[in-house]
Write an enzyme that holds these catalytic residues in place. Structure first.
Site, mmCIF file in Angstrom:
data_model
loop_
_atom_site.group_PDB
_atom_site.id
_atom_site.type_symbol
_atom_site.label_atom_id
_atom_site.label_comp_id
_atom_site.label_asym_id
_atom_site.label_seq_id
_atom_site.Cartn_x
_atom_site.Cartn_y
_atom_site.Cartn_z
ATOM 1 N N SER A 55 0.928 -1.346 -0.039
ATOM 2 C CA SER A 55 0.112 -0.035 -0.056
ATOM 3 C C SER A 55 1.044 1.428 0.132
ATOM 4 C CB SER A 55 -0.931 -0.016 1.282
ATOM 5 O OG SER A 55 -1.882 0.847 1.147
ATOM 6 N N ASP A 76 -9.589 -5.182 -5.140
ATOM 7 C CA ASP A 76 -9.068 -4.011 -4.024
ATOM 8 C C ASP A 76 -9.732 -2.583 -4.257
ATOM 9 O OD1 ASP A 76 -7.383 -2.133 -2.641
ATOM 10 O OD2 ASP A 76 -5.419 -3.080 -3.162
ATOM 11 N N HIS A 91 -7.649 -5.490 -0.350
ATOM 12 C CA HIS A 91 -6.392 -4.707 -0.266
ATOM 13 C C HIS A 91 -5.639 -5.251 0.495
ATOM 14 C CE1 HIS A 91 -4.093 -1.256 -0.425
ATOM 15 N NE2 HIS A 91 -4.044 -0.875 0.943
#
Length: 408
Positions: free
Chosen positions: A262, A349, A384
């Protein structure tokens, strides 16, 4: 006329008068009786009607009461609906006012955008003691601290390979540092925004990597967890470079890989570009759920949906991020990265859209053949931060890290 005849005549008149009077009296009596009987009958016939009227009178009163209650209920319902509509209108006005004010507040206070990008104040999970990684099921992990700058101390965890679990019990930091050169490869992990190095999905990934025979070193950037300082892109990159150099100095001939997730992918590309330009690249770079740059990510984030099509969106929301020194130009960085690169991204995601990871891959692969892209189908539900659940992940890593120059 003789008197006797006169007398008889008078007697007959008297009898006649009596007869007439008697008949007349009888006629009056009959008429009286008939009248009385008729009145009695009329009275008898009218009596039920009177009773019915007497009974109908209370019923009519009840109907009037019901009509009054119905009217009162309608008035009460109308008043309630009016009050509800008033409250809804008042709420709508407040929401509209907030909606209009937020862009101006963000523009005037760029620090707000920085807080929203880093989310370092969100310390999920709460109430954990980062000095005790064993509380999170990491009984072969050591907590320690580094000083990347004179006034900054950052917290870190070192998880040894699962094969060293028993030997690790009761050992100190010296033993843990010594194992870094013991022949097992090392993964330096850069986590995303929010939370700490003790976040559940991060801990689960440490366990997966440890079971595959890797050392895992994870740390909290300045301002996160129990690390000191204030977050910034420059500060995060400085902390990451320092930790990498610290590891490299203790790893001997072992391979050192960098893994970013991320927001950590932006830190990772900053660090690896810096190392490649100094001709000291890591052995490989792994990016999980990456983005191209912070502006495109902010524009694609679900939180921006209600403002995304607002005229002046870039000026209100994106420019303040840049003005705060937050860029994370991964799309530019990958063009200067010379080490092998693996990109992992789930199609479902919602935080960092899949198309940004694909776009980053397209940019990187146009400059180098040492790039691989592994998508995870949306039906898997990894979203995610749950790619660590993939049963294929260990095999993907083994294949890539054993021959990182091959393409899949």
């Amino acid at each position: 006329m003789p008197s006797s005849a006169l007398f008889n005549l008078k007697m007959r008149e008297a009898c006649f008068l009596q007869t007439v009077m008697r008949r007349r009296n009888n006629s009056l009596t009959v008429e009286h009786d008939t009248t009385v009987t008729t009145l009695q009958k009329d009275s008898a016939q009218s009596s039920p009607r009177l009773k019915h009227r007497q009974k109908a009178a209370p019923s009519k009163g009840r109907d009037n009461d019901l009509d009054t209650d119905a009217k009162t209920g309608m008035i009460t319902g109308y008043r309630r609906r009016s009050r509800l509509l008033y409250r809804i209108k008042k709420l709508a006005v407040w929401l509209l006012a907030v909606y209009i004010c937020i862009p101006f507040v963000v523009k005037l206070c760029p620090a707000i955008q920085a807080k929203l990008v880093f989310l370092n104040f969100v310390r999920l999970p709460y109430f954990i003691d980062l000095k005790r990684p064993q509380d999170q099921g990491l009984n072969h992990t050591w907590n320690f601290y580094l000083k990347p700058e004179g006034t900054i101390t950052i917290g870190a965890w070192h998880t040894v390979p699962a094969s060293l679990w028993k030997e690790a019990q009761g050992k100190d930091q010296t033993w843990y540092e010594g194992t870094l050169a013991s022949g097992h490869p090392i993964i330096l992990y850069f986590h995303g925004n929010a939370g700490t190095r003790g976040g559940d999905h991060r801990v689960q990934l440490y366990k997966v990597l440890s079971s595959e025979g890797y050392h895992v070193v994870a740390f909290d950037y300045r301002g996160w967890g129990d690390s000191e300082g204030t977050p910034s892109e420059r500060g995060m990159t400085t902390d990451a470079v320092y930790t990498y150099n610290w590891l490299k100095a203790r790893s001997g001939k072992n391979s050192v890989y960098i893994w970013g997730h991320s927001l950590g992918t932006g830190v990772a590309t900053n660090v690896v570009r810096h190392l490649c330009e100094k001709a000291t690249p890591p052995d490989a770079l792994i990016l999980e759920s990456p983005f191209t740059n912070i502006r495109e990510e902010a524009k694609s984030h679900p939180f921006s949906l209600i403002y995304r099509y607002l005229p002046g969106f870039d000026w209100f929301f994106l420019d303040p991020i840049t003005e705060s020194g937050i860029i994370f130009p991964s799309d530019e960085n990958v063009q200067h990265i010379t080490c092998p690169l693996l990109i992992l991204h789930a199609e479902d995601d919602a935080v960092i859209p899949f198309h940004l990871g694909r776009k980053l891959y397209d940019i990187a692969s146009s400059r180098s053949r040492k790039v691989q892209f592994i998508p995870f189908h949306k039906d898997l539900g990894y979203r995610h931060k749950y790619i660590y659940k993939s049963p294929q992940l260990p095999q993907i890593l083994r294949k890539f890290l054993s021959d990182p120059n091959s393409q899949q």
